[in-house]
Motif scaffolding. Structure first.
Motif, PDB file in Angstrom:
ATOM      1  N   ASN A   1      77.595 -11.929  71.997  1.00 53.98           N
ATOM      2  CA  ASN A   1      77.687 -13.179  71.229  1.00 53.98           C
ATOM      3  C   ASN A   1      76.436 -14.035  71.427  1.00 53.98           C
ATOM      4  OD1 ASN A   1      80.461 -13.293  70.018  1.00 53.98           O
ATOM      5  ND2 ASN A   1      80.958 -12.819  72.151  1.00 53.98           N
ATOM      6  N   PRO A   2      76.020 -14.764  70.383  1.00 51.92           N
ATOM      7  CA  PRO A   2      74.841 -15.629  70.558  1.00 51.92           C
ATOM      8  C   PRO A   2      75.155 -16.823  71.468  1.00 51.92           C
ATOM      9  CG  PRO A   2      75.753 -15.891  68.341  1.00 51.92           C
ATOM     10  CD  PRO A   2      76.527 -14.784  69.002  1.00 51.92           C
ATOM     11  N   VAL A   3      74.146 -17.241  72.207  1.00 49.61           N
ATOM     12  CA  VAL A   3      74.301 -18.422  73.073  1.00 49.61           C
ATOM     13  C   VAL A   3      73.704 -19.611  72.330  1.00 49.61           C
ATOM     14  CG1 VAL A   3      73.559 -19.455  75.257  1.00 49.61           C
ATOM     15  CG2 VAL A   3      74.235 -17.046  75.171  1.00 49.61           C
ATOM     16  N   LYS A   4      74.465 -20.713  72.316  1.00 50.25           N
ATOM     17  CA  LYS A   4      74.007 -21.889  71.572  1.00 50.25           C
ATOM     18  C   LYS A   4      73.073 -22.740  72.419  1.00 50.25           C
ATOM     19  CE  LYS A   4      76.054 -25.645  68.930  1.00 50.25           C
ATOM     20  NZ  LYS A   4      77.296 -26.389  68.791  1.00 50.25           N
ATOM     21  N   ARG A   5      73.431 -22.890  73.698  1.00 56.47           N
ATOM     22  CA  ARG A   5      72.669 -23.791  74.563  1.00 56.47           C
ATOM     23  C   ARG A   5      72.719 -23.315  76.001  1.00 56.47           C
ATOM     24  NH1 ARG A   5      74.014 -29.868  75.241  1.00 56.47           N
ATOM     25  NH2 ARG A   5      76.168 -29.101  75.143  1.00 56.47           N
ATOM     26  N   LEU A   6      71.628 -23.525  76.708  1.00 56.52           N
ATOM     27  CA  LEU A   6      71.637 -23.377  78.159  1.00 56.52           C
ATOM     28  C   LEU A   6      71.682 -24.784  78.742  1.00 56.52           C
ATOM     29  CD1 LEU A   6      68.733 -20.762  78.647  1.00 56.52           C
ATOM     30  CD2 LEU A   6      71.174 -20.313  78.308  1.00 56.52           C
TER      31      LEU A   6
ATOM     32  N   ILE B   1      62.953 -25.419  82.979  1.00 52.04           N
ATOM     33  CA  ILE B   1      63.200 -25.270  81.536  1.00 52.04           C
ATOM     34  C   ILE B   1      62.260 -24.187  80.998  1.00 52.04           C
ATOM     35  CG2 ILE B   1      62.939 -26.406  79.284  1.00 52.04           C
ATOM     36  CD1 ILE B   1      63.906 -28.999  80.601  1.00 52.04           C
ATOM     37  N   ILE B   2      61.000 -24.258  81.435  1.00 55.42           N
ATOM     38  CA  ILE B   2      60.015 -23.267  80.967  1.00 55.42           C
ATOM     39  C   ILE B   2      60.389 -21.871  81.499  1.00 55.42           C
ATOM     40  CG2 ILE B   2      57.554 -22.653  80.949  1.00 55.42           C
ATOM     41  CD1 ILE B   2      56.962 -25.700  81.341  1.00 55.42           C
ATOM     42  N   GLU B   3      60.830 -21.835  82.735  1.00 56.28           N
ATOM     43  CA  GLU B   3      61.265 -20.565  83.338  1.00 56.28           C
ATOM     44  C   GLU B   3      62.449 -19.982  82.550  1.00 56.28           C
ATOM     45  OE1 GLU B   3      62.849 -21.127  87.291  1.00 56.28           O
ATOM     46  OE2 GLU B   3      62.776 -18.993  87.788  1.00 56.28           O
ATOM     47  N   ALA B   4      63.406 -20.847  82.203  1.00 57.28           N
ATOM     48  CA  ALA B   4      64.589 -20.387  81.452  1.00 57.28           C
ATOM     49  C   ALA B   4      64.196 -19.908  80.057  1.00 57.28           C
ATOM     50  CB  ALA B   4      65.609 -21.515  81.348  1.00 57.28           C
ATOM     51  N   HIS B   5      63.253 -20.623  79.459  1.00 53.46           N
ATOM     52  CA  HIS B   5      62.759 -20.218  78.130  1.00 53.46           C
ATOM     53  C   HIS B   5      62.263 -18.765  78.175  1.00 53.46           C
ATOM     54  CE1 HIS B   5      59.987 -19.911  74.743  1.00 53.46           C
ATOM     55  NE2 HIS B   5      59.026 -19.663  75.609  1.00 53.46           N
ATOM     56  N   HIS B   6      61.495 -18.446  79.215  1.00 53.24           N
ATOM     57  CA  HIS B   6      60.947 -17.084  79.300  1.00 53.24           C
ATOM     58  C   HIS B   6      62.017 -16.060  79.676  1.00 53.24           C
ATOM     59  CE1 HIS B   6      56.828 -18.097  78.535  1.00 53.24           C
ATOM     60  NE2 HIS B   6      56.858 -19.053  79.444  1.00 53.24           N
ATOM     61  N   LEU B   7      62.805 -16.391  80.675  1.00 61.07           N
ATOM     62  CA  LEU B   7      63.786 -15.402  81.169  1.00 61.07           C
ATOM     63  C   LEU B   7      64.834 -15.069  80.115  1.00 61.07           C
ATOM     64  CD1 LEU B   7      64.509 -16.626  84.812  1.00 61.07           C
ATOM     65  CD2 LEU B   7      63.557 -14.404  84.171  1.00 61.07           C
ATOM     66  N   PHE B   8      65.262 -16.098  79.367  1.00 66.02           N
ATOM     67  CA  PHE B   8      66.411 -15.897  78.474  1.00 66.02           C
ATOM     68  C   PHE B   8      66.024 -16.009  76.993  1.00 66.02           C
ATOM     69  CE2 PHE B   8      67.918 -17.866  82.496  1.00 66.02           C
ATOM     70  CZ  PHE B   8      68.420 -16.700  83.052  1.00 66.02           C
TER      71      PHE B   8
ATOM     72  N   GLN C   1      66.980 -25.598  72.693  1.00 61.26           N
ATOM     73  CA  GLN C   1      68.324 -25.126  73.062  1.00 61.26           C
ATOM     74  C   GLN C   1      68.531 -25.099  74.576  1.00 61.26           C
ATOM     75  OE1 GLN C   1      67.884 -22.009  69.738  1.00 61.26           O
ATOM     76  NE2 GLN C   1      69.928 -21.646  70.536  1.00 61.26           N
ATOM     77  N   ILE C   2      67.698 -25.850  75.288  1.00 60.79           N
ATOM     78  CA  ILE C   2      67.867 -25.947  76.745  1.00 60.79           C
ATOM     79  C   ILE C   2      68.004 -27.426  77.099  1.00 60.79           C
ATOM     80  CG2 ILE C   2      66.938 -25.334  79.016  1.00 60.79           C
ATOM     81  CD1 ILE C   2      65.113 -23.276  77.594  1.00 60.79           C
ATOM     82  N   ASP C   3      69.125 -27.803  77.678  1.00 63.69           N
ATOM     83  CA  ASP C   3      69.350 -29.201  78.060  1.00 63.69           C
ATOM     84  C   ASP C   3      69.509 -29.322  79.564  1.00 63.69           C
ATOM     85  OD1 ASP C   3      69.174 -30.206  75.533  1.00 63.69           O
ATOM     86  OD2 ASP C   3      71.324 -30.042  75.116  1.00 63.69           O
ATOM     87  N   VAL C   4      69.207 -30.520  80.048  1.00 56.11           N
ATOM     88  CA  VAL C   4      69.339 -30.807  81.481  1.00 56.11           C
ATOM     89  C   VAL C   4      70.517 -31.750  81.685  1.00 56.11           C
ATOM     90  CG1 VAL C   4      68.223 -31.957  83.444  1.00 56.11           C
ATOM     91  CG2 VAL C   4      66.885 -30.451  81.956  1.00 56.11           C
ATOM     92  N   VAL C   5      71.346 -31.437  82.670  1.00 60.14           N
ATOM     93  CA  VAL C   5      72.483 -32.297  83.033  1.00 60.14           C
ATOM     94  C   VAL C   5      72.323 -32.690  84.498  1.00 60.14           C
ATOM     95  CG1 VAL C   5      74.998 -32.430  83.258  1.00 60.14           C
ATOM     96  CG2 VAL C   5      73.994 -30.993  81.466  1.00 60.14           C
ATOM     97  N   ILE C   6      72.260 -33.983  84.771  1.00 61.14           N
ATOM     98  CA  ILE C   6      72.189 -34.427  86.169  1.00 61.14           C
ATOM     99  C   ILE C   6      73.585 -34.243  86.779  1.00 61.14           C
ATOM    100  CG2 ILE C   6      71.662 -36.346  87.742  1.00 61.14           C
ATOM    101  CD1 ILE C   6      69.241 -35.454  86.055  1.00 61.14           C
TER     102      ILE C   6
ATOM    103  N   MET D   1      75.014 -23.717  83.291  1.00 57.44           N
ATOM    104  CA  MET D   1      76.067 -23.354  82.333  1.00 57.44           C
ATOM    105  C   MET D   1      75.447 -22.779  81.058  1.00 57.44           C
ATOM    106  SD  MET D   1      78.306 -26.855  82.697  1.00 57.44           S
ATOM    107  CE  MET D   1      77.041 -28.058  83.088  1.00 57.44           C
ATOM    108  N   ILE D   2      76.285 -22.042  80.322  1.00 61.96           N
ATOM    109  CA  ILE D   2      75.866 -21.629  78.975  1.00 61.96           C
ATOM    110  C   ILE D   2      76.963 -22.039  77.996  1.00 61.96           C
ATOM    111  CG2 ILE D   2      74.493 -19.692  79.827  1.00 61.96           C
ATOM    112  CD1 ILE D   2      76.609 -17.774  78.817  1.00 61.96           C
ATOM    113  N   GLU D   3      76.535 -22.401  76.796  1.00 60.04           N
ATOM    114  CA  GLU D   3      77.484 -22.815  75.756  1.00 60.04           C
ATOM    115  C   GLU D   3      77.422 -21.814  74.619  1.00 60.04           C
ATOM    116  OE1 GLU D   3      78.204 -27.139  73.953  1.00 60.04           O
ATOM    117  OE2 GLU D   3      76.529 -26.094  73.019  1.00 60.04           O
ATOM    118  N   PHE D   4      78.588 -21.428  74.125  1.00 65.75           N
ATOM    119  CA  PHE D   4      78.664 -20.502  72.992  1.00 65.75           C
ATOM    120  C   PHE D   4      78.881 -21.270  71.685  1.00 65.75           C
ATOM    121  CE2 PHE D   4      79.778 -17.686  76.568  1.00 65.75           C
ATOM    122  CZ  PHE D   4      78.872 -16.661  76.333  1.00 65.75           C
ATOM    123  N   GLU D   5      78.818 -20.547  70.576  1.00 67.56           N
ATOM    124  CA  GLU D   5      78.954 -21.143  69.248  1.00 67.56           C
ATOM    125  C   GLU D   5      80.327 -21.792  69.040  1.00 67.56           C
ATOM    126  OE1 GLU D   5      76.722 -21.465  66.932  1.00 67.56           O
ATOM    127  OE2 GLU D   5      75.113 -20.142  67.641  1.00 67.56           O
ATOM    128  N   ASP D   6      81.345 -21.308  69.745  1.00 62.85           N
ATOM    129  CA  ASP D   6      82.694 -21.876  69.565  1.00 62.85           C
ATOM    130  C   ASP D   6      82.936 -23.069  70.492  1.00 62.85           C
ATOM    131  OD1 ASP D   6      82.871 -20.641  71.994  1.00 62.85           O
ATOM    132  OD2 ASP D   6      84.624 -19.400  71.531  1.00 62.85           O
TER     133      ASP D   6
END
Ligand code: NDP
Ligand code: MG
Length: 384
Positions: free
Chosen positions: A162-167, A218-225, A231-236, A245-250
């Motif tokens: 399944n596609p991932v919407k957000r990291l 964020i840059i590391e995640a961009h490359h790895l995934f 589509q990459i957000d930061v949560v304090i 976490m990862i978020e799916f389309e649903d």
């Protein structure tokens, strides 16, 4: 799982010593055949006596080599890490050198190892496209050790195509999370090195306080995934219990949790795909009571925004960000500049160093050198 030989590059550091703790718990699973460090000779001698590797390396040659560590093959000088890695014939390499100084080792590990366990995020921030292409071309698993990326990697196992919407990368907020902007400017080295939830090396602890670390991640995640910045957000998340976490389309969100202990992600990469039990403190939800979340404050942490912008611009921009940051953090730790100048130094380099295309490792080093030269100029100007 058969016994695997592993090279621990950056063995004397925070990640390196925790990895060796896992090696010592599983002597039938891991053989640390190569141990390297930069200059901490006494510390490395101790590790060599204990783990008895085939090869060891120090960039800075010690005055003398004790008799009882001469059983292994020693390498000294600027390229000692890579020479030791090649000579050791290790199956796996844990790349835990700090900074762009670790890029050559990651590159070499992709030539000779079966698996590369990556803690050295700066290697991806600077050489990400090249490193990912090489790993994919050779079919070598690049196993993330950074806790957030390990969390995402673990959550992705449930993806089933399944596609991932957000990291969603969680961030403790660092030592200065609750500080007023004006006070942050003059935070001392002591203040900054007091990380609330993790015990890590000096450079990354400063990066956490400035939140440059989250930008690098964020840059590391961009490359790895293979995810765009958008589509990459930061949560304090001050408790550092949800590692990311990862978020799916649903709308479903998967999180990986655990008490903050780097032996979790290090051990996961070392044993992958198997989980190695260790004396991890279990998550006690009754004791925790609650978990907190907030949005990042770009006004107090401007360097985080700069990292996101650098990723969007692409080319050598992330290399410039990283090089200027490494120079600025060094100057702060030597008490040459106040903490608050770090983002200014990065900002100056991003604005003034020409952006170039990165098509080879020498391109990376050229951009890094230009960024450092700019940052050193700014630092000298500030010191006058
Ligand atoms: P440390 O500063 O604790 O350790 C760094 C290691 O690299 C040491 O062994 C050091 O040797 C060696 N080293 C330093 N400079 C060089 C050089 N120029 N050439 C060769 N070796 C060198 O760092 P950490 O363990 O904290 O971090 C390592 C990497 O892992 C970083 O990229 C960091 O961002 C990442 N990481 C760390 C986490 C942590 O919990 N610590 C968490 C997530 C990621 P010496 O002792 O001789 O200086
Ligand atoms: Mg991290």
């Amino acid at each position: 799982m058969e016994k695997r030989t592993i090279a621990i590059l950056g063995a004397t550091g925070s990640i390196g010593t925790q990895a060796l703790d896992i090696v010592s718990r599983y002597p039938d699973r891991f053989d640390a055949v190569c141990l390297t460090a930069h200059a901490s000779s006494e510390k490395l001698f101790e590790l060599v006596r204990r783990f008895r590797p085939r090869c060891a390396a120090l960039n800075v040659e010690p005055a003398a080599l004790p008799e009882d560590v001469r059983f292994c093959e020693w390498f000294f000088g600027p390229d000692a890490t890579v020479r030791a890695l090649l000579a050791s014939k290790a199956q796996d390499a844990l790349c835990a050198i700090v900074g762009i100084a670790g890029l050559d080792a990651v590159w070499a590990a992709l030539d000779v190892c079966q698996r590369v366990l990556l803690a050295n995020k700066e290697a991806l921030v600077t050489g990400g496209d090249l490193v990912m292409r090489k790993a994919a071309g050779k079919g070598i698993p690049l196993l993330p050790v950074d806790s957030e990326h390990s969390a995402i990697f673990q959550c992705l196992q449930a993806r089933q195509g399944n596609p991932v919407k957000r990291l969603l990368l969680t961030a403790s907020g660092g030592a200065l999370r609750t500080w007023e902007k004006a006070a942050m400017y003059d935070a001392t080295v002591r203040d900054v090195l007091k990380h609330p939830t993790w015990c890590m090396g000096g450079k990354i602890t400063v990066d956490c306080a400035s939140m440059v670390n989250k930008g690098l991640e964020i840059i590391e995640a961009h490359h790895l995934f293979d995810m765009p910045a958008e589509q990459i957000d930061v949560v304090i998340h001050p408790q550092s219990v949800i590692h990311s976490m990862i978020e799916f389309e649903d709308g479903a969100v998967l999180a990986q949790m655990g008490m903050p202990d780097m032996r979790g992600p290090i051990g996961y990469a070392m044993g992958w795909p198997e989980r190695l039990p260790y004396d991890a403190k279990p998550v006690n939800f009754y004791e925790l009571g609650h978990l907190d979340f907030a949005a990042p404050d770009y006004d107090r942490f401007p360097a985080l925004k700069m990292a996101i912008e650098a990723l969007k611009v692409g080319g050598s921009m992330p290399v410039i960000l990283n090089g200027a940051n490494e120079a600025a953090v060094g100057a702060f730790l030597r008490e040459q500049i106040p903490f608050g100048r770090i983002p200014e130094i990065i900002g100056h380099a991003l604005e003034h160093v020409p952006v170039t295309a990165i098509t080879s490792i020498p391109d990376v080093y050229a951009a890094d050198a230009a960024a450092r030269a700019d940052a050193e100029n700014t630092i000298r100007r500030l010191a006058c």
